[in-house]
Design an enzyme around this catalytic site. Structure first.
Site, PDB file in Angstrom:
ATOM      1  N   ALA A  65       0.846  -1.191   0.000  1.00 46.71           N
ATOM      2  CA  ALA A  65       0.000   0.000   0.000  1.00 46.71           C
ATOM      3  C   ALA A  65       0.881   1.241   0.000  1.00 46.71           C
ATOM      4  O   ALA A  65       2.079   1.193   0.304  1.00 46.71           O
ATOM      5  CB  ALA A  65      -0.913  -0.021   1.220  1.00 46.71           C
ATOM      6  N   GLY A 110       0.064  -5.176   0.844  1.00 48.45           N
ATOM      7  CA  GLY A 110      -1.055  -5.191  -0.086  1.00 48.45           C
ATOM      8  C   GLY A 110      -0.713  -5.784  -1.430  1.00 48.45           C
ATOM      9  O   GLY A 110      -1.585  -6.330  -2.115  1.00 48.45           O
ATOM     10  N   GLU A 113      -1.258  -9.341  -1.075  1.00 52.72           N
ATOM     11  CA  GLU A 113      -2.698  -9.606  -1.004  1.00 52.72           C
ATOM     12  C   GLU A 113      -3.331  -9.625  -2.394  1.00 52.72           C
ATOM     13  O   GLU A 113      -4.251 -10.413  -2.650  1.00 52.72           O
ATOM     14  CB  GLU A 113      -3.368  -8.581  -0.097  1.00 52.72           C
ATOM     15  CG  GLU A 113      -3.035  -8.824   1.371  1.00 52.72           C
ATOM     16  CD  GLU A 113      -3.524  -7.741   2.302  1.00 52.72           C
ATOM     17  OE1 GLU A 113      -4.335  -8.050   3.193  1.00 52.72           O
ATOM     18  OE2 GLU A 113      -3.109  -6.572   2.134  1.00 52.72           O
ATOM     19  N   GLU A 133       2.760  -6.032   7.269  1.00 53.98           N
ATOM     20  CA  GLU A 133       2.015  -4.922   7.878  1.00 53.98           C
ATOM     21  C   GLU A 133       2.334  -4.697   9.350  1.00 53.98           C
ATOM     22  O   GLU A 133       2.265  -3.561   9.837  1.00 53.98           O
ATOM     23  CB  GLU A 133       0.509  -5.152   7.704  1.00 53.98           C
ATOM     24  CG  GLU A 133      -0.003  -4.970   6.283  1.00 53.98           C
ATOM     25  CD  GLU A 133       0.100  -6.222   5.419  1.00 53.98           C
ATOM     26  OE1 GLU A 133      -0.454  -6.212   4.310  1.00 53.98           O
ATOM     27  OE2 GLU A 133       0.730  -7.211   5.873  1.00 53.98           O
TER      28      GLU A 133
END
Length: 257
Positions: A65, A110, A113, A133
């Site tokens: 992210a 992310g 993910e 994270e």
């Protein structure tokens, strides 16, 4: 098209979606996530038979992210960002054709993910993967706590998440996190061959198989078996079912739609 995400569809119906922010290691800003949703819709409208997801440049699939954007989020802003990430990963997971992640470098947070939401994952030998994270004082927010244990098992997932551990491609393969590891300079060609082979398979059957396998993660066994039975039966009478069985009986190669 230009922007943070690009898409190109070849003559075989293979759509290649590229996260195109190499100067930021393809970090997933809100604008990038929104562009991914638009591009997935575009690929579906183009009747893509296979979708390949990758990152621009030599260093990253997607390094995670966009920390610069989210560092000062309020709780409502964080919730909206998480919801957007869930929309993207769910759109990948439910795309009506196989989705292959070509992991050409960092796939962290992310970025991993996104890869977890794909059907198949092929990694360059240079790839580095991790749910990192907790290093930032948060947890995976786009499905990592749910999809990772289903893929690699509970304890391996807990270790990867709790320690924010980064693993190389070979360890990722041993964990079952990726299906294949190939030489870096062979990744694009290998994935292109894989996607071409998938594109030649019966489209409707692959879409049905994908949906049925996804159901196995979302329902109990009885409901999943019922879904499989109904889906299996629904394929009878389709062109590909008729052609596949005739070709088998006639000892020839099938010609699928």
């Amino acid at each position: 098209m230009t922007g943070p995400v690009t898409v190109a569809v070849d003559d075989d119906g293979v759509a290649t979606v590229t996260i195109d922010r190499p100067d930021r290691l393809n970090a997933l800003s809100s604008a990038t996530l929104e562009a991914l949703l638009d591009v997935l819709d575009e690929a579906e409208a183009a009747d893509a038979r296979v979708l390949v997801l990758t990152g621009a440049g030599e260093d990253a699939f997607a390094a995670g992210a966009d920390i610069e954007e989210m560092a000062e989020f309020s709780t409502p802003e964080a919730h909206a960002y998480a919801s957007l990430g869930h929309d993207v990963t769910r759109a990948i997971e439910t795309f009506p054709a196989p989705v292959v992640a070509a992991i050409n470098g960092y796939a962290l947070g992310g970025g991993l993910e996104l890869a977890l939401a794909c059907d198949l994952r092929v990694a360059s030998e240079r790839a580095v993967l991790g749910q990192t994270e907790t290093d930032l004082g948060i947890i995976p927010g786009w499905g990592g706590t749910q999809r990772l244990p289903r893929l690699v098992g509970d304890e391996t997932a807990r270790r990867l998440v709790y320690f924010g551990e980064r693993v190389d491609a070979q360890d990722a393969h041993e964990f079952g996190l990726v299906g294949e590891v190939v030489a870096h300079d062979e990744l694009d060609g290998h994935v292109a061959d894989l996607a071409s082979d998938l594109a030649a398979r019966p489209r409707v059957a692959l879409a049905a198989a994908k949906e049925a396998i996804t159901q196995s993660h979302e329902t109990d066994l009885g409901a999943g078996l019922d879904f499989e039975r109904r889906t299996w039966a629904s394929l009878f009478g389709t062109h590909d079912q008729r052609e596949g069985m005739r070709a088998f009986l006639e000892e020839r190669d099938p010609s699928f739609e």
